[in-house]
Design a protein around this motif. Structure first.
Motif, short mmCIF file in Angstrom:
data_model
loop_
_atom_site.label_atom_id
_atom_site.label_comp_id
_atom_site.label_asym_id
_atom_site.label_seq_id
_atom_site.Cartn_x
_atom_site.Cartn_y
_atom_site.Cartn_z
N ALA A 146 54.04 -31.85 -11.26
CA ALA A 146 53.60 -32.17 -9.96
C ALA A 146 55.00 -31.96 -8.82
CB ALA A 146 53.36 -33.57 -9.85
N PRO A 147 54.66 -31.65 -7.65
CA PRO A 147 55.45 -31.27 -6.86
C PRO A 147 56.59 -32.32 -6.73
CG PRO A 147 53.47 -30.51 -5.59
CD PRO A 147 53.20 -31.32 -7.38
N GLU A 148 57.45 -31.94 -5.80
CA GLU A 148 58.89 -33.12 -5.73
C GLU A 148 58.15 -34.51 -4.77
OE1 GLU A 148 61.36 -32.63 -7.33
OE2 GLU A 148 62.51 -34.24 -6.66
N ILE A 202 56.30 -39.97 -4.49
CA ILE A 202 55.22 -40.96 -4.00
C ILE A 202 54.64 -41.81 -5.29
CG2 ILE A 202 52.71 -41.00 -3.45
CD1 ILE A 202 53.29 -38.43 -1.42
N ARG A 203 54.67 -41.09 -6.40
CA ARG A 203 54.08 -41.83 -7.48
C ARG A 203 55.19 -43.00 -7.94
NH1 ARG A 203 52.68 -37.08 -12.01
NH2 ARG A 203 50.66 -36.75 -10.99
N MET A 204 56.53 -42.45 -7.70
CA MET A 204 57.51 -43.66 -8.18
C MET A 204 57.47 -44.60 -7.08
SD MET A 204 61.16 -42.43 -9.24
CE MET A 204 62.29 -42.54 -7.76
N LEU A 205 57.25 -44.51 -5.67
CA LEU A 205 57.12 -45.63 -4.91
C LEU A 205 55.99 -46.38 -5.00
CD1 LEU A 205 57.69 -46.62 -1.88
CD2 LEU A 205 55.73 -44.98 -1.35
N MET A 206 54.82 -45.83 -5.46
CA MET A 206 53.61 -46.75 -5.77
C MET A 206 53.62 -47.41 -6.84
SD MET A 206 51.62 -45.95 -3.11
CE MET A 206 49.84 -46.60 -3.70
N CYS A 207 54.29 -46.81 -7.83
CA CYS A 207 54.67 -47.71 -9.30
C CYS A 207 55.52 -48.83 -9.06
CB CYS A 207 55.09 -46.65 -10.39
SG CYS A 207 53.95 -45.82 -11.21
N ALA A 258 46.12 -38.43 -5.11
CA ALA A 258 44.77 -38.08 -4.48
C ALA A 258 45.01 -37.59 -3.00
CB ALA A 258 43.98 -39.00 -4.48
N ALA A 259 46.08 -38.30 -2.33
CA ALA A 259 46.28 -38.37 -0.67
C ALA A 259 47.58 -38.31 -0.49
CB ALA A 259 45.30 -38.92 0.03
N ASP A 260 47.93 -37.84 0.64
CA ASP A 260 49.27 -38.15 1.31
C ASP A 260 49.66 -39.53 1.68
OD1 ASP A 260 52.01 -37.58 1.70
OD2 ASP A 260 51.52 -35.75 3.08
N LEU A 261 50.68 -40.08 1.73
CA LEU A 261 50.93 -41.29 2.27
C LEU A 261 50.44 -41.36 3.92
CD1 LEU A 261 54.56 -42.03 1.02
CD2 LEU A 261 52.35 -43.06 0.14
N PRO A 262 49.87 -42.33 4.30
CA PRO A 262 49.38 -42.52 5.66
C PRO A 262 50.49 -42.63 6.82
CG PRO A 262 48.84 -44.67 4.83
CD PRO A 262 49.38 -43.72 3.67
N ASP A 263 50.19 -42.34 8.06
CA ASP A 263 51.26 -42.48 9.09
C ASP A 263 51.88 -43.74 9.03
OD1 ASP A 263 50.92 -39.67 9.69
OD2 ASP A 263 49.60 -40.13 11.43
N GLY A 264 53.02 -44.02 9.29
CA GLY A 264 53.58 -45.33 9.49
C GLY A 264 53.87 -46.04 8.16
N GLN A 294 65.61 -47.31 -1.68
CA GLN A 294 66.17 -45.84 -2.01
C GLN A 294 65.09 -44.75 -1.74
OE1 GLN A 294 68.89 -45.56 -5.31
NE2 GLN A 294 68.73 -47.79 -5.15
N ILE A 295 63.87 -45.05 -2.30
CA ILE A 295 62.88 -44.12 -1.99
C ILE A 295 62.45 -43.84 -0.77
CG2 ILE A 295 60.37 -43.61 -2.64
CD1 ILE A 295 60.70 -45.11 -4.86
N LEU A 296 62.60 -44.93 0.18
CA LEU A 296 62.30 -44.86 1.62
C LEU A 296 63.10 -43.74 2.16
CD1 LEU A 296 61.73 -48.42 2.82
CD2 LEU A 296 60.02 -46.68 2.40
N ASP A 297 64.59 -43.75 1.84
CA ASP A 297 65.59 -42.70 2.30
C ASP A 297 65.49 -41.38 1.79
OD1 ASP A 297 66.63 -45.05 3.69
OD2 ASP A 297 67.92 -45.72 2.35
N GLN A 298 64.83 -41.44 0.58
CA GLN A 298 65.06 -40.08 -0.30
C GLN A 298 63.84 -39.67 -0.33
OE1 GLN A 298 67.57 -42.07 -3.22
NE2 GLN A 298 67.70 -40.01 -3.92
N MET A 299 62.66 -39.83 0.30
CA MET A 299 61.51 -39.42 0.14
C MET A 299 61.43 -37.94 0.88
SD MET A 299 58.12 -39.83 -0.66
CE MET A 299 57.72 -41.26 -0.97
N PRO A 300 61.17 -36.77 0.12
CA PRO A 300 61.25 -35.45 0.50
C PRO A 300 60.08 -35.06 1.24
CG PRO A 300 60.86 -35.38 -1.88
CD PRO A 300 60.98 -36.89 -1.50
N LEU A 301 59.96 -33.95 1.74
CA LEU A 301 58.81 -33.65 2.48
C LEU A 301 58.08 -32.35 1.57
CD1 LEU A 301 59.83 -33.08 6.11
CD2 LEU A 301 58.48 -34.82 5.24
N GLY A 302 56.94 -31.91 1.80
CA GLY A 302 56.20 -31.03 1.08
C GLY A 302 54.86 -31.65 0.33
#
Lengths: 178, 427
Positions: free
Chosen positions: B127-129, B134-139, B197-203, B310-318
């Motif tokens: 899966a892309p970066e 996102i998976r890590m954040l949700m888990c 399934a979907a990107d994280l929502p705004d905010g 840490q994920i909040l700071d490091q979440m990449p775009l893509g």
């Protein structure tokens, strides 16, 4: 493209002639977490015991697979006869962080296998599950009984010839319609 | 580092476990027949559950008592068995996540993750970066909600009813976040082969901060409320003791294994997703008792908060899912303008995608221990065999050994400290 394919042609006969890598007398295939040992039923306990002495202290998983409708599974190493059932054991070595998988061939006409309970007591529930759902009898198991299905259930639901919806729902002490 | 183990100590534990009679090996029928006082042995057989408020669902325990002391016991399971492994053979890889998510219903995202990672391994894709993060954040959010649920039920089982309310309240906040991301509070089907399934929502960052900011203070409150309470300590300390050697031989993972002082966490020791890029500590206990198992989970909530920050700071775009039209559906907007996209969409949702023949096993660290998924593929669009190694199923086997020679009054506390989720035990 052509260079690669010709390279493969040169390599192919060589890999066949290279003797199979063995670990405690059982052929090994694959790398990393997919390292797989192929074993017969005889001597499986000694093999697991030897692996335990190597550092595979924990048995992570044991499950059974029914290859009835998928007989041409990816080729098994030389000397291993494919059988209908396979018992798949996953062991883990915590000190060097490796996993190993053991695939044990179990024939359909005699679906039995020695229990691994004396080496890994954790398989008690897993072997009961494999017995319950796949009908593989583990010889020497302290409590070879059904674990998920009711005690009086007929058949082993995960077998490929036990089709979904083919057998009417079994209720206790309710007379059947027919 | 994991503690160095002595093979002789392991062998001792093995001999003890295979020869002692902690496990009451009675069939269901016998247990019912012999229920009550046993004149020959001066013992009593007691059936507890499956309908009992403190058995976390439908667990039934057959206990053999000598006075008030538990001598032997056996967990009887299967009351929630719905044949999910068989169902898994009838569903395509696209549909598969909807099935496995219902196993461990307190930590559904971990089931989806294990299933998706195994499928991806068979497909040979990654899966892309952004999807990984996102998976890590949700888990980690899910680990938070699962452990908060444990705090609530463990509190309730021991009579700390206010803890139950606090635990459920905090968990509800996390579930509300899940609803805003996945559309559902539980059984999300959010992590799918190829990405999410979907990107994280705004905010989403603000939402998470709103959940995380008051948590450490509230956790300290819980700490005062529970850990500082003499009754709480009295009931948990020294009950349900297990050694590292026994835990290993019984296949225990997660907080049960770590409570013995044995530091083993797949996130750190065999990293998956991007856990090697975040900093966290593995919380261990030292006595292997019910109290350590409670304290570890409390500590793990703190560690999860640390990881999420840490994920909040490091979440990449893509991309949030792989751009492979054979595996993931095209974006909704493309379907109206491209015939090809419509065909791909139709193919994926009618017949799914084919997965090369082979087998794979991938394990993740769920809140309860090692959650593994073993899939055998015959080259078709449905798994030939899908097996899930549920940590609760295996951990439950430690129960007779934890309860041996303990008081019947401690049964509920010990069962609660193992934190079994029956959906995963029975599958």
């Amino acid at each position: 493209m052509t260079a690669e394919s010709s390279q493969e042609e040169i390599d192919a006969p060589e890999t066949e002639s290279v003797p199979q890598e063995l670990l405690h007398g059982a052929p090994v295939v694959g790398e990393g977490t997919d390292r797989t040992l192929f074993a017969g039923r005889e001597g499986i306990l000694d093999l697991v015991r030897a692996l335990r002495a190597d550092g595979f202290y924990q048995c992570i998983d044991l499950c059974a697979v029914d290859y009835l409708t998928h007989p041409c599974r990816p080729a098994l190493p030389a000397g291993i006869e494919p059988e209908r059932f396979e018992v798949v054991v996953h062991l883990i070595n915590h000190s060097d962080r490796t996993r190993i998988r053991i695939r044990v061939q179990v024939p359909a006409e005699d679906a039995t296998m020695p229990t691994l309970f004396p080496v890994h007591p954790t398989v008690e529930a897993m072997e009961r599950e494999a017995f319950d759902l796949m009908g593989i009898h583990f010889v020497g198991h302290p409590d070879m009984s059904r674990i998920l299905m009711p005690d009086d259930w007929n058949g082993h639901p995960l077998r490929k010839d036990y089709e979904v919806g083919r057998i009417p729902v079994q209720f206790k002490s309710v007379p059947g319609a027919r | 580092m994991t503690r160095d183990l002595d093979l002789t100590a392991l062998d001792d534990a093995l001999t003890r476990l295979t020869s002692d009679d902690s496990v009451l090996r009675l069939s269901q029928h016998e247990a019912e027949q012999r229920s009550g006082y046993q004149a020959d042995s001066n013992r009593m057989i007691l059936n507890m559950g499956p309908q009992h408020p403190s058995t976390h669902g439908v667990l039934r325990l057959v206990l053999e008592l000598e006075g008030e002391i538990i001598k032997r016991s056996k967990p009887v399971i299967g009351y929630l068995h719905t044949g999910m492994e068989k169902t898994g053979e009838e569903l395509t890889y696209v549909q598969g996540a909807t099935n496995v998510t219902r196993m461990d219903y307190a930590a559904p995202l971990f089931n989806e993750l294990a299933f998706s990672l195994t499928t991806e391994k068979l497909l040979g894709i990654e899966a892309p970066e952004r999807a990984q993060w996102i998976r890590m954040l949700m888990c980690e959010m899910n680990r938070l909600s699962s452990h908060l649920l444990f705090m609530a039920t463990n509190g309730m089982d021991l009579g700390a009813v206010s803890m139950m309310l606090y635990g459920w309240r905090e968990r509800e906040e996390v579930l509300r976040f899940f609803e805003s991301v996945t559309g559902l509070r539980m059984n999300h089907n959010y992590i799918r082969p190829g990405g999410v399934a979907a990107d994280l929502p705004d905010g989403w960052r603000d939402d998470i901060r709103r959940i995380l900011d008051p948590l450490p203070e509230r956790l300290d409150e819980f700490d005062t409320l529970m850990t500082g309470q003499p009754i709480w300590r009295e009931r948990l300390q020294g009950t349900g003791v297990i050694t590292a050697e026994e835990a290993l031989a019984l296949g225990a993972t997660g907080p049960i294994l770590r409570s013995t002082g044995y530091a083993w966490d797949l996130r750190r020791d065999m990293p998956y997703l991007r856990y090697d890029q975040v900093e966290f500590d593995v919380v261990v206990g030292s006595y292997g008792d019910s109290f350590d198992r409670y304290a570890i989970r409390l500590g793990e909530i703190h560690e999860s908060i640390r990881i999420i920050r840490q994920i909040l700071d490091q979440m990449p775009l893509g991309d949030y899912r792989i751009q492979d039209k054979k595996v993931t559906p095209p974006p909704r907007g493309r379907i109206d303008e491209s015939m090809e996209a419509l065909i791909h969409h139709f193919k994926i949702f009618t017949e799914g995608f084919k997965v090369p023949a082979g087998e794979a096993y991938v394990a993740v660290e769920s809140p309860r221990g090692e959650l593994g998924c073993y899939i055998v593929s015959d080259g078709g669009p449905k798994p030939y065999r899908m097996h899930v190694r549920g940590p609760s199923f295996v951990n439950l086997q430690t129960l007779p050994h934890l309860m041996r020679d303990s008081l019947i009054a401690d049964t509920v506390a010990i069962v609660s400290s193992v934190d079994p989720i029956m959906g995963e035990v029975d599958r």
